[in-house]
Structure formats: structure tokens, C-alpha cells
Design a protein around this motif. Structure first.
Motif, PDB file in Angstrom:
ATOM      1  N   LYS A   1       4.456  -8.938  -7.354  1.00 27.74           N
ATOM      2  CA  LYS A   1       4.093  -9.061  -5.947  1.00 27.74           C
ATOM      3  C   LYS A   1       5.081  -8.229  -5.135  1.00 27.74           C
ATOM      4  CE  LYS A   1       2.415 -12.733  -3.021  1.00 27.74           C
ATOM      5  NZ  LYS A   1       2.325 -14.188  -2.851  1.00 27.74           N
ATOM      6  N   VAL A   2       4.592  -7.165  -4.481  1.00 23.58           N
ATOM      7  CA  VAL A   2       5.445  -6.228  -3.749  1.00 23.58           C
ATOM      8  C   VAL A   2       5.279  -6.454  -2.252  1.00 23.58           C
ATOM      9  CG1 VAL A   2       5.878  -3.771  -3.302  1.00 23.58           C
ATOM     10  CG2 VAL A   2       5.216  -4.525  -5.598  1.00 23.58           C
ATOM     11  N   PRO A   3       6.383  -6.708  -1.537  1.00 19.27           N
ATOM     12  CA  PRO A   3       6.275  -6.891  -0.090  1.00 19.27           C
ATOM     13  C   PRO A   3       5.846  -5.603   0.606  1.00 19.27           C
ATOM     14  CG  PRO A   3       8.541  -7.250  -0.846  1.00 19.27           C
ATOM     15  CD  PRO A   3       7.743  -6.842  -2.022  1.00 19.27           C
ATOM     16  N   LEU A   4       4.951  -5.730   1.570  1.00 15.98           N
ATOM     17  CA  LEU A   4       4.526  -4.618   2.421  1.00 15.98           C
ATOM     18  C   LEU A   4       4.826  -5.006   3.869  1.00 15.98           C
ATOM     19  CD1 LEU A   4       0.989  -3.700   0.994  1.00 15.98           C
ATOM     20  CD2 LEU A   4       3.156  -2.545   0.558  1.00 15.98           C
ATOM     21  N   PRO A   5       6.020  -4.703   4.334  1.00 14.70           N
ATOM     22  CA  PRO A   5       6.325  -5.029   5.730  1.00 14.70           C
ATOM     23  C   PRO A   5       5.427  -4.252   6.683  1.00 14.70           C
ATOM     24  CG  PRO A   5       8.300  -4.345   4.514  1.00 14.70           C
ATOM     25  CD  PRO A   5       7.120  -4.066   3.650  1.00 14.70           C
ATOM     26  N   ARG A   6       5.245  -4.746   7.876  1.00 17.08           N
ATOM     27  CA  ARG A   6       4.448  -4.017   8.863  1.00 17.08           C
ATOM     28  C   ARG A   6       5.075  -2.653   9.080  1.00 17.08           C
ATOM     29  NH1 ARG A   6       6.821  -4.187  14.031  1.00 17.08           N
ATOM     30  NH2 ARG A   6       5.179  -3.946  15.554  1.00 17.08           N
ATOM     31  N   ARG A   7       4.225  -1.660   9.296  1.00 20.40           N
ATOM     32  CA  ARG A   7       4.627  -0.263   9.492  1.00 20.40           C
ATOM     33  C   ARG A   7       5.298   0.335   8.255  1.00 20.40           C
ATOM     34  NH1 ARG A   7       7.628  -0.829  15.078  1.00 20.40           N
ATOM     35  NH2 ARG A   7       8.927   0.664  14.004  1.00 20.40           N
ATOM     36  N   SER A   8       4.901  -0.137   7.059  1.00 20.09           N
ATOM     37  CA  SER A   8       5.454   0.410   5.821  1.00 20.09           C
ATOM     38  C   SER A   8       4.453   1.354   5.164  1.00 20.09           C
ATOM     39  CB  SER A   8       5.829  -0.708   4.848  1.00 20.09           C
ATOM     40  OG  SER A   8       4.672  -1.428   4.453  1.00 20.09           O
ATOM     41  N   LEU A   9       4.969   2.128   4.226  1.00 17.47           N
ATOM     42  CA  LEU A   9       4.167   3.100   3.491  1.00 17.47           C
ATOM     43  C   LEU A   9       4.412   2.877   2.010  1.00 17.47           C
ATOM     44  CD1 LEU A   9       3.219   6.571   4.057  1.00 17.47           C
ATOM     45  CD2 LEU A   9       5.013   6.419   2.347  1.00 17.47           C
ATOM     46  N   ILE A  10       3.354   2.890   1.226  1.00 18.44           N
ATOM     47  CA  ILE A  10       3.486   2.784  -0.227  1.00 18.44           C
ATOM     48  C   ILE A  10       2.735   3.959  -0.843  1.00 18.44           C
ATOM     49  CG2 ILE A  10       1.514   1.198  -0.423  1.00 18.44           C
ATOM     50  CD1 ILE A  10       2.966  -0.099  -2.815  1.00 18.44           C
ATOM     51  N   ILE A  11       3.362   4.595  -1.825  1.00 18.50           N
ATOM     52  CA  ILE A  11       2.735   5.695  -2.558  1.00 18.50           C
ATOM     53  C   ILE A  11       2.593   5.248  -4.002  1.00 18.50           C
ATOM     54  CG2 ILE A  11       2.948   8.098  -3.309  1.00 18.50           C
ATOM     55  CD1 ILE A  11       4.733   8.549  -0.820  1.00 18.50           C
ATOM     56  N   MET A  12       1.365   5.228  -4.478  1.00 17.82           N
ATOM     57  CA  MET A  12       1.104   4.819  -5.855  1.00 17.82           C
ATOM     58  C   MET A  12       0.707   6.053  -6.667  1.00 17.82           C
ATOM     59  SD  MET A  12      -0.846   1.194  -5.018  1.00 17.82           S
ATOM     60  CE  MET A  12      -2.279   1.760  -5.796  1.00 17.82           C
ATOM     61  N   SER A  13       1.315   6.186  -7.848  1.00 14.72           N
ATOM     62  CA  SER A  13       0.975   7.269  -8.759  1.00 14.72           C
ATOM     63  C   SER A  13       1.269   6.809 -10.182  1.00 14.72           C
ATOM     64  CB  SER A  13       1.763   8.541  -8.416  1.00 14.72           C
ATOM     65  OG  SER A  13       3.141   8.320  -8.604  1.00 14.72           O
ATOM     66  N   GLY A  14       0.879   7.603 -11.150  1.00 17.37           N
ATOM     67  CA  GLY A  14       1.154   7.268 -12.543  1.00 17.37           C
ATOM     68  C   GLY A  14       0.552   5.929 -12.940  1.00 17.37           C
ATOM     69  N   ASP A  15       1.297   5.155 -13.743  1.00 12.89           N
ATOM     70  CA  ASP A  15       0.796   3.863 -14.216  1.00 12.89           C
ATOM     71  C   ASP A  15       0.499   2.900 -13.069  1.00 12.89           C
ATOM     72  OD1 ASP A  15       1.008   4.763 -16.789  1.00 12.89           O
ATOM     73  OD2 ASP A  15       2.708   3.486 -17.338  1.00 12.89           O
ATOM     74  N   GLY A  16       1.307   2.954 -12.006  1.00 17.57           N
ATOM     75  CA  GLY A  16       1.077   2.067 -10.866  1.00 17.57           C
ATOM     76  C   GLY A  16      -0.268   2.294 -10.207  1.00 17.57           C
ATOM     77  N   ARG A  17      -0.808   3.455 -10.375  1.00 21.57           N
ATOM     78  CA  ARG A  17      -2.109   3.789  -9.796  1.00 21.57           C
ATOM     79  C   ARG A  17      -3.249   3.653 -10.798  1.00 21.57           C
ATOM     80  NH1 ARG A  17      -5.786   6.029  -6.783  1.00 21.57           N
ATOM     81  NH2 ARG A  17      -6.541   8.165  -6.978  1.00 21.57           N
ATOM     82  N   PHE A  18      -2.999   4.054 -12.044  1.00 19.57           N
ATOM     83  CA  PHE A  18      -4.090   4.163 -13.016  1.00 19.57           C
ATOM     84  C   PHE A  18      -4.143   3.062 -14.063  1.00 19.57           C
ATOM     85  CE2 PHE A  18      -3.388   8.527 -11.525  1.00 19.57           C
ATOM     86  CZ  PHE A  18      -4.641   8.775 -11.010  1.00 19.57           C
ATOM     87  N   VAL A  19      -3.050   2.342 -14.287  1.00 17.19           N
ATOM     88  CA  VAL A  19      -3.038   1.308 -15.320  1.00 17.19           C
ATOM     89  C   VAL A  19      -3.061  -0.090 -14.695  1.00 17.19           C
ATOM     90  CG1 VAL A  19      -1.741   0.335 -17.260  1.00 17.19           C
ATOM     91  CG2 VAL A  19      -1.854   2.826 -16.951  1.00 17.19           C
ATOM     92  N   TRP A  20      -2.235  -0.293 -13.691  1.00 16.10           N
ATOM     93  CA  TRP A  20      -2.147  -1.595 -13.042  1.00 16.10           C
ATOM     94  C   TRP A  20      -3.243  -1.743 -11.989  1.00 16.10           C
ATOM     95  CZ3 TRP A  20       1.950  -5.247 -13.685  1.00 16.10           C
ATOM     96  CH2 TRP A  20       2.895  -4.855 -14.636  1.00 16.10           C
ATOM     97  N   LYS A  21      -3.903  -2.902 -11.988  1.00 17.51           N
ATOM     98  CA  LYS A  21      -4.836  -3.212 -10.903  1.00 17.51           C
ATOM     99  C   LYS A  21      -4.013  -3.628  -9.694  1.00 17.51           C
ATOM    100  CE  LYS A  21      -8.712  -4.742 -13.698  1.00 17.51           C
ATOM    101  NZ  LYS A  21      -9.614  -5.866 -13.991  1.00 17.51           N
ATOM    102  N   HIS A  22      -4.552  -3.391  -8.507  1.00 13.61           N
ATOM    103  CA  HIS A  22      -3.828  -3.765  -7.296  1.00 13.61           C
ATOM    104  C   HIS A  22      -4.772  -4.427  -6.305  1.00 13.61           C
ATOM    105  CE1 HIS A  22      -5.352   0.318  -6.637  1.00 13.61           C
ATOM    106  NE2 HIS A  22      -5.514  -0.059  -5.386  1.00 13.61           N
ATOM    107  N   ALA A  23      -4.212  -5.332  -5.516  1.00 14.02           N
ATOM    108  CA  ALA A  23      -5.012  -6.060  -4.519  1.00 14.02           C
ATOM    109  C   ALA A  23      -4.077  -6.675  -3.492  1.00 14.02           C
ATOM    110  CB  ALA A  23      -5.822  -7.163  -5.196  1.00 14.02           C
ATOM    111  N   ILE A  24      -4.650  -6.999  -2.356  1.00 13.98           N
ATOM    112  CA  ILE A  24      -3.955  -7.802  -1.351  1.00 13.98           C
ATOM    113  C   ILE A  24      -4.754  -9.090  -1.232  1.00 13.98           C
ATOM    114  CG2 ILE A  24      -3.315  -7.982   1.079  1.00 13.98           C
ATOM    115  CD1 ILE A  24      -2.768  -4.980   1.006  1.00 13.98           C
ATOM    116  N   ALA A  25      -4.128 -10.188  -1.612  1.00 16.01           N
ATOM    117  CA  ALA A  25      -4.806 -11.486  -1.612  1.00 16.01           C
ATOM    118  C   ALA A  25      -4.965 -11.998  -0.186  1.00 16.01           C
ATOM    119  CB  ALA A  25      -4.012 -12.486  -2.447  1.00 16.01           C
ATOM    120  N   ARG A  26      -6.091 -12.614   0.081  1.00 13.12           N
ATOM    121  CA  ARG A  26      -6.361 -13.144   1.414  1.00 13.12           C
ATOM    122  C   ARG A  26      -5.249 -14.078   1.883  1.00 13.12           C
ATOM    123  NH1 ARG A  26     -10.095 -12.878   4.897  1.00 13.12           N
ATOM    124  NH2 ARG A  26     -11.632 -11.930   3.544  1.00 13.12           N
TER     125      ARG A  26
END
Length: 99
Positions: free
Chosen positions: A35-60
Motif C-alpha cells: 500500500k503506497v501513500p499518494l499525498p495530494r498533489r503527488s506524482l507517481i511514475i510506474m514502469s517495469g514490474d510495477g507497471r506490467f507485473v503488479w496489479k494496481h488499484a485505489i480502493a474506495r
């Protein structure tokens, strides 16, 4: 909903800007969860395994107030210069109508 990105978005990078409120991005791969914190006004760049192997979602339940995000995707190489370049050109043309 969680996912690994669609075929047309198969370029190396996915960039997300999280606006207005804090949240969390949940990454899961089989039985592993991060679980990765996303503070307001933050930027995340996903590439490699983080983009193509791991599923990602923001839970309600991780959205505490109004949330707006902006996502930038790249076309995969097959849509830029490969066997599906003609389709990639159509996507780029349609996107240019929105600018």
C-alpha cells in the motif's frame, strides 16, 4: 477496479498525478500486497514490474474526500512503429482532436 494496463497503453511508463486529496495505491502480485501513500498533489511514475507485473488499484475505502487524478499513458511500440502502427496513428489523430 484493479488491473494491469490495457494493450494500447503498453508503453514503458504510466504517470499519475493525484490531486485534491490524499489516497493510497494498492499493488498486489499473487499473495503480496503493498500500500503506497499518494499525498495530494503527488506524482507517481510506474514502469517495469510495477507497471506490467503488479496489479494496481485505489480502493474506495482509501478515498476520504473528492479525488481527481490525471493519467498519462504511452502507446506501445507495436502501435508506434510496429505491426499496428496504422491503428496507433488513428489513436493519435483522435487524441489531437481533444487538445
Amino acid at each position: 477496479s484493479s488491473g494491469i494496463n490495457a494493450e494500447y497503453g503498453g508503453g514503458e511508463r504510466l504517470i499519475i498525478i493525484n490531486l485534491l486529496s490524499d489516497s493510497y495505491m494498492l499493488f498486489n502480485n499473487e499473495d503480496k500486497y503493498i500500500k503506497v501513500p499518494l499525498p495530494r498533489r503527488s506524482l507517481i511514475i510506474m514502469s517495469g514490474d510495477g507497471r506490467f507485473v503488479w496489479k494496481h488499484a485505489i480502493a474506495r475505502e482509501d478515498i476520504q474526500s473528492r479525488r481527481i487524478s490525471v493519467t498519462f499513458r504511452e502507446l506501445s511500440q507495436q502501435f508506434l512503429t510496429g505491426e499496428r502502427a496504422h491503428e496507433g496513428q488513428k489513436i493519435v489523430e483522435q487524441a489531437s482532436l481533444l487538445v
